[in-house]
Design a protein around this motif. Structure first.
Motif, PDB file in Angstrom:
ATOM      1  N   ALA A 114     -38.190 -22.875 -22.892  1.00 34.02           N
ATOM      2  CA  ALA A 114     -37.136 -23.651 -22.099  1.00 34.02           C
ATOM      3  C   ALA A 114     -36.426 -22.248 -21.229  1.00 34.02           C
ATOM      4  CB  ALA A 114     -36.217 -24.304 -22.828  1.00 34.02           C
ATOM      5  N   VAL A 115     -36.207 -22.674 -20.358  1.00 32.05           N
ATOM      6  CA  VAL A 115     -35.126 -21.278 -19.766  1.00 32.05           C
ATOM      7  C   VAL A 115     -34.018 -21.874 -19.149  1.00 32.05           C
ATOM      8  CG1 VAL A 115     -36.928 -20.230 -18.911  1.00 32.05           C
ATOM      9  CG2 VAL A 115     -35.922 -22.562 -17.160  1.00 32.05           C
ATOM     10  N   ASN A 116     -32.832 -20.821 -19.069  1.00 29.48           N
ATOM     11  CA  ASN A 116     -31.653 -21.196 -19.197  1.00 29.48           C
ATOM     12  C   ASN A 116     -31.102 -22.254 -17.973  1.00 29.48           C
ATOM     13  OD1 ASN A 116     -30.541 -19.455 -21.485  1.00 29.48           O
ATOM     14  ND2 ASN A 116     -30.927 -17.835 -20.611  1.00 29.48           N
ATOM     15  N   ARG A 117     -30.376 -22.641 -18.113  1.00 25.08           N
ATOM     16  CA  ARG A 117     -29.537 -23.738 -16.529  1.00 25.08           C
ATOM     17  C   ARG A 117     -29.613 -22.566 -15.946  1.00 25.08           C
ATOM     18  NH1 ARG A 117     -28.443 -29.278 -16.299  1.00 25.08           N
ATOM     19  NH2 ARG A 117     -28.683 -29.193 -18.383  1.00 25.08           N
ATOM     20  N   PRO A 118     -29.726 -22.566 -14.398  1.00 19.86           N
ATOM     21  CA  PRO A 118     -28.746 -21.483 -14.308  1.00 19.86           C
ATOM     22  C   PRO A 118     -27.050 -21.797 -14.086  1.00 19.86           C
ATOM     23  CG  PRO A 118     -30.164 -22.983 -12.290  1.00 19.86           C
ATOM     24  CD  PRO A 118     -30.186 -22.965 -13.744  1.00 19.86           C
ATOM     25  N   LEU A 119     -26.233 -21.385 -13.118  1.00 18.07           N
ATOM     26  CA  LEU A 119     -25.008 -21.445 -12.970  1.00 18.07           C
ATOM     27  C   LEU A 119     -24.985 -21.558 -11.428  1.00 18.07           C
ATOM     28  CD1 LEU A 119     -21.992 -21.886 -14.541  1.00 18.07           C
ATOM     29  CD2 LEU A 119     -22.143 -19.238 -14.054  1.00 18.07           C
ATOM     30  N   ASN A 120     -24.495 -22.241 -10.754  1.00 16.68           N
ATOM     31  CA  ASN A 120     -24.475 -22.241  -9.740  1.00 16.68           C
ATOM     32  C   ASN A 120     -23.225 -22.214  -8.642  1.00 16.68           C
ATOM     33  OD1 ASN A 120     -27.570 -22.502  -9.437  1.00 16.68           O
ATOM     34  ND2 ASN A 120     -27.198 -25.211  -9.810  1.00 16.68           N
ATOM     35  N   ILE A 121     -22.609 -21.208  -8.816  1.00 11.75           N
ATOM     36  CA  ILE A 121     -21.105 -20.917  -8.580  1.00 11.75           C
ATOM     37  C   ILE A 121     -21.516 -19.264  -7.661  1.00 11.75           C
ATOM     38  CG2 ILE A 121     -20.280 -22.346  -9.968  1.00 11.75           C
ATOM     39  CD1 ILE A 121     -19.112 -20.302 -11.486  1.00 11.75           C
ATOM     40  N   ALA A 122     -20.778 -18.694  -7.278  1.00 14.73           N
ATOM     41  CA  ALA A 122     -20.354 -17.369  -6.733  1.00 14.73           C
ATOM     42  C   ALA A 122     -19.984 -16.611  -7.913  1.00 14.73           C
ATOM     43  CB  ALA A 122     -19.421 -17.764  -5.453  1.00 14.73           C
ATOM     44  N   GLY A 123     -20.200 -15.524  -8.002  1.00 14.15           N
ATOM     45  CA  GLY A 123     -19.998 -14.726  -8.777  1.00 14.15           C
ATOM     46  C   GLY A 123     -20.765 -14.499 -10.018  1.00 14.15           C
ATOM     47  N   ALA A 124     -21.651 -15.254  -9.813  1.00  8.58           N
ATOM     48  CA  ALA A 124     -22.713 -16.039 -11.359  1.00  8.58           C
ATOM     49  C   ALA A 124     -23.625 -14.949 -11.637  1.00  8.58           C
ATOM     50  CB  ALA A 124     -23.241 -17.076 -11.141  1.00  8.58           C
ATOM     51  N   ASP A 125     -24.155 -13.921 -10.237  1.00 13.06           N
ATOM     52  CA  ASP A 125     -25.214 -12.801 -10.521  1.00 13.06           C
ATOM     53  C   ASP A 125     -24.542 -12.161 -10.164  1.00 13.06           C
ATOM     54  OD1 ASP A 125     -24.339 -12.624  -7.747  1.00 13.06           O
ATOM     55  OD2 ASP A 125     -25.177 -12.639  -6.256  1.00 13.06           O
ATOM     56  N   LEU A 126     -23.364 -11.456 -10.345  1.00 19.82           N
ATOM     57  CA  LEU A 126     -22.681 -10.387 -10.713  1.00 19.82           C
ATOM     58  C   LEU A 126     -23.236  -9.464 -12.166  1.00 19.82           C
ATOM     59  CD1 LEU A 126     -18.921 -11.168  -9.675  1.00 19.82           C
ATOM     60  CD2 LEU A 126     -20.308  -9.671  -8.696  1.00 19.82           C
ATOM     61  N   ASP A 127     -22.583  -7.716 -11.979  1.00 20.17           N
ATOM     62  CA  ASP A 127     -23.017  -7.896 -13.517  1.00 20.17           C
ATOM     63  C   ASP A 127     -22.543  -7.942 -14.199  1.00 20.17           C
ATOM     64  OD1 ASP A 127     -25.330  -5.513 -12.327  1.00 20.17           O
ATOM     65  OD2 ASP A 127     -24.086  -3.916 -12.346  1.00 20.17           O
ATOM     66  N   ALA A 128     -23.117  -7.915 -15.869  1.00 22.02           N
ATOM     67  CA  ALA A 128     -21.874  -8.392 -16.522  1.00 22.02           C
ATOM     68  C   ALA A 128     -20.998  -9.974 -17.105  1.00 22.02           C
ATOM     69  CB  ALA A 128     -20.278  -7.652 -16.992  1.00 22.02           C
ATOM     70  N   VAL A 129     -22.164 -10.560 -16.393  1.00 24.41           N
ATOM     71  CA  VAL A 129     -22.608 -12.201 -16.215  1.00 24.41           C
ATOM     72  C   VAL A 129     -24.070 -12.291 -16.925  1.00 24.41           C
ATOM     73  CG1 VAL A 129     -22.691 -14.208 -15.284  1.00 24.41           C
ATOM     74  CG2 VAL A 129     -21.544 -12.622 -14.351  1.00 24.41           C
ATOM     75  N   MET A 130     -23.902 -12.523 -18.775  1.00 26.44           N
ATOM     76  CA  MET A 130     -24.739 -12.370 -19.328  1.00 26.44           C
ATOM     77  C   MET A 130     -25.234 -14.198 -19.193  1.00 26.44           C
ATOM     78  SD  MET A 130     -24.158  -8.859 -20.824  1.00 26.44           S
ATOM     79  CE  MET A 130     -25.636  -8.296 -20.575  1.00 26.44           C
ATOM     80  N   PHE A 131     -26.699 -14.218 -19.942  1.00 30.96           N
ATOM     81  CA  PHE A 131     -27.324 -14.880 -20.207  1.00 30.96           C
ATOM     82  C   PHE A 131     -27.983 -14.606 -21.689  1.00 30.96           C
ATOM     83  CE2 PHE A 131     -27.226 -18.746 -16.859  1.00 30.96           C
ATOM     84  CZ  PHE A 131     -26.959 -17.531 -16.148  1.00 30.96           C
ATOM     85  N   LEU A 132     -28.341 -15.955 -22.683  1.00 28.40           N
ATOM     86  CA  LEU A 132     -28.826 -15.655 -23.587  1.00 28.40           C
ATOM     87  C   LEU A 132     -29.975 -16.285 -24.135  1.00 28.40           C
ATOM     88  CD1 LEU A 132     -29.499 -13.657 -26.305  1.00 28.40           C
ATOM     89  CD2 LEU A 132     -27.805 -14.916 -26.968  1.00 28.40           C
ATOM     90  N   ARG A 133     -30.938 -15.756 -24.010  1.00 21.20           N
ATOM     91  CA  ARG A 133     -32.528 -16.914 -24.436  1.00 21.20           C
ATOM     92  C   ARG A 133     -33.702 -15.632 -24.922  1.00 21.20           C
ATOM     93  NH1 ARG A 133     -33.712 -21.955 -25.340  1.00 21.20           N
ATOM     94  NH2 ARG A 133     -36.424 -21.735 -25.447  1.00 21.20           N
ATOM     95  N   GLY A 134     -33.854 -14.779 -24.589  1.00 20.22           N
ATOM     96  CA  GLY A 134     -34.526 -13.879 -25.087  1.00 20.22           C
ATOM     97  C   GLY A 134     -34.075 -12.428 -25.502  1.00 20.22           C
ATOM     98  N   LEU A 135     -35.185 -12.403 -26.106  1.00 22.47           N
ATOM     99  CA  LEU A 135     -34.650 -10.328 -26.779  1.00 22.47           C
ATOM    100  C   LEU A 135     -35.094  -9.341 -25.953  1.00 22.47           C
ATOM    101  CD1 LEU A 135     -35.073  -8.433 -29.512  1.00 22.47           C
ATOM    102  CD2 LEU A 135     -37.563  -8.056 -28.545  1.00 22.47           C
ATOM    103  N   THR A 136     -34.714  -9.092 -24.729  1.00 24.75           N
ATOM    104  CA  THR A 136     -33.558  -8.621 -23.933  1.00 24.75           C
ATOM    105  C   THR A 136     -32.873  -8.931 -23.433  1.00 24.75           C
ATOM    106  OG1 THR A 136     -35.004  -9.971 -21.571  1.00 24.75           O
ATOM    107  CG2 THR A 136     -36.316  -7.885 -22.157  1.00 24.75           C
ATOM    108  N   ASP A 137     -32.503 -10.191 -23.390  1.00 29.39           N
ATOM    109  CA  ASP A 137     -31.218 -10.842 -22.367  1.00 29.39           C
ATOM    110  C   ASP A 137     -30.418 -10.096 -23.991  1.00 29.39           C
ATOM    111  OD1 ASP A 137     -32.292 -12.246 -21.403  1.00 29.39           O
ATOM    112  OD2 ASP A 137     -32.672 -14.049 -22.258  1.00 29.39           O
ATOM    113  N   ALA A 138     -30.460 -10.124 -25.512  1.00 29.01           N
ATOM    114  CA  ALA A 138     -29.904  -9.914 -26.682  1.00 29.01           C
ATOM    115  C   ALA A 138     -29.919  -8.691 -27.159  1.00 29.01           C
ATOM    116  CB  ALA A 138     -30.899 -10.289 -27.883  1.00 29.01           C
ATOM    117  N   GLN A 139     -30.805  -7.738 -26.540  1.00 28.51           N
ATOM    118  CA  GLN A 139     -30.222  -6.307 -26.024  1.00 28.51           C
ATOM    119  C   GLN A 139     -29.111  -5.802 -25.356  1.00 28.51           C
ATOM    120  OE1 GLN A 139     -34.778  -5.346 -26.131  1.00 28.51           O
ATOM    121  NE2 GLN A 139     -35.201  -4.695 -27.896  1.00 28.51           N
ATOM    122  N   ALA A 140     -29.523  -6.193 -23.880  1.00 27.12           N
ATOM    123  CA  ALA A 140     -28.595  -5.952 -23.207  1.00 27.12           C
ATOM    124  C   ALA A 140     -27.400  -6.969 -23.528  1.00 27.12           C
ATOM    125  CB  ALA A 140     -28.966  -7.012 -21.458  1.00 27.12           C
TER     126      ALA A 140
END
Ligand code: FAD
Length: 404
Positions: A109-135
């Motif tokens: 599965a993939v993370n459900r996208p968050l379709n609101i203004a600002g969702a692509d800003l830095d420090a907005v984080m999603f957790l699914r995989g190892l690279t997400d968890a590291q960040a």
């Protein structure tokens, strides 16, 4: 030599490969994984790994020697791009075309996208995989205030760890209760209370309108009421969507997942779908379900592995799940959906109790906290289709092993 191709080198895909070998399948097995890391377990990413109690190596599902010893051709960092069902072949990123006799889809599965203004800003984080968890781990160490969007399992596991590390944590949830999609109301209320006691602020029944930011970085979460919650880290845990695009383009039947029958075959008899991806019939629910759990991934992988080895296998395992939040171990057996009666076994005030939920008088799901014996008893009852009444379930003196 053509053989089996497994797309998705996660929990389910790896299990199908390993079980096919264990059951005696002698043909070629190619396991294709889009991620660069070798197959790893995801549950610790929001628990021990995030706390710093487990490293990258500890996450790995099998040692490096396993693949060569089992004659499994593991290809990491490679994506399956298209499936041609008529010609029985898969095109990989890089252009290679590989033929198959049988194909197993385990894309998860993939993370459900968050379709609101600002969702692509830095420090907005999603957790699914190892690279997400590291960040996220790196971000937590420099953060003071975290806002979590979504009070599901991952959001609340993150909240418990972040609060434990001294962050000021607020969880915003649109629904009136936490983990409401999966848990009985009594268990949901218990966990809400415990999170508050751990110092987490819960904002239930609250919608999110936007993420505010400055210089490309999130600074807060704006609720639909207009109120802004300041944050230097925003963790989005609003659920996942099955990764069905490849199957859809190949012409397989899809809905909320890839549709399979009781032997986990898709609408193409040479193709199976397993794990988070599969929408499967089950005697534990009134309609087909798609489950996101390690149990489901492993048991479906095992079933398909056996079928590949010539042992035609139906899938009929009791669903179960766990989540660790602070000092509390939540365990669930069966499925609570459409239940019409629930009884408590034990006292929530003691911090260890269970909720037994019934559908039409028949036990359907059991949520337990810090009560492993109730959880195991429930799994046995559900597996054996044993009868237990709500009165017996509510009576702690009634030995669950006596249900027949
Ligand atoms: C943070 C976190 C915590 C969790 N905690 C728990 C828990 O406590 N208990 C529990 O039971 N479950 C938990 N889960 C759920 C559990 O991890 C999943 O249900 C399980 O991993 C599903 O396995 P899967 O193989 O179906 O999918 P995945 O593990 O997602 O594997 C799918 C793989 O396929 C790859 N892929 C996708 N498309 C392609 C393609 N086209 N080509 C090649 N590869 C592709 C993906 O990159 C991925 O690596 C958790 C999940 C997460 C993210």
């Amino acid at each position: 030599m053509t053989g089996v191709i497994i797309i998705g080198a996660g929990q389910a895909g790896l299990q199908a490969a390993a079980s096919a070998r264990d059951e005696g399948y002698a043909g070629a097995i190619t396991l294709i994984g889009a991620e660069t890391a070798p197959p790893y377990q995801r549950p610790p990413l929001s628990k021990a790994y995030l706390k710093g109690e487990m490293d990258d190596e500890g996450l790995e599902l099998r040692g490096a020697d396993f693949y060569a010893e089992s004659n499994i051709d593991l290809r990491t960092g490679v994506r399956a791009e298209t499936i041609d069902c008529a010609a029985r072949r898969v095109t990989l990123s890089g252009g290679e075309i590989v033929p198959y006799e049988k194909l197993v889809l385990a894309m998860g599965a993939v993370n459900r996208p968050l379709n609101i203004a600002g969702a692509d800003l830095d420090a907005v984080m999603f957790l699914r995989g190892l690279t997400d968890a590291q960040a996220i781990k790196a971000a937590v160490s420099g953060a003071r205030r975290a806002v979590v969007i979504g009070a599901g399992f991952i959001g609340l596991e993150f909240a418990a760890v972040a609060a434990g590390k001294g962050l000021d944590v607020t969880v915003v949830e649109m629904a009136p209760r936490v983990m409401g999609r999966a848990l009985s109301a009594a268990m949901s209320d218990f966990f809400a209370q415990q999170h508050r006691a751990m110092g987490v602020t819960l904002r239930l029944g609250a919608g999110v309108q936007a993420i505010a930011g400055e210089n490309g970085r999130a600074t807060g979460v704006v609720l639909t009421s207009g109120e802004e919650l300041p944050a230097d880290l925003v963790l989005v845990g609003i659920g996942v969507l099955p990764d069905i695009a490849l199957a859809e383009h190949a012409g397989l039947e899809t809905a909320d997942g890839v549709v399979v029958n009781e032997t986990l075959h898709t609408s193409d008899p040479d193709i199976f779908a397993i794990g988070d991806l599969s929408l499967h019939p089950t005697r534990f629910a009134p309609r087909p379900v798609r489950l996101e759990s390690v149990q489901n991934a492993i048991d479906q992988g095992r079933a398909v592995g056996a079928t590949l080895a010539g042992k035609h296998t139906s899938y009929d395992k009791v669903p179960w799940f766990w989540s660790d939040q602070g000092p509390f171990k939540l365990q669930m057996a069966g499925l609570n959906m459409d239940c019409d009666q629930a009884v408590l076994r034990g006292d929530p005030a003691s911090g260890a109790f269970s909720v037994f939920s019934f559908r039409g008088g028949v036990l359907a799901g059991v949520d337990s906290v810090n009560k492993p014996a109730d959880h195991l008893g429930a799994r046995k009852i559900l597996t054996n289709r044993a009868a237990i009444t709500p009165q017996q379930a509510a009576d702690e003196a009634f030995d669950l092993r006596r249900a027949t």
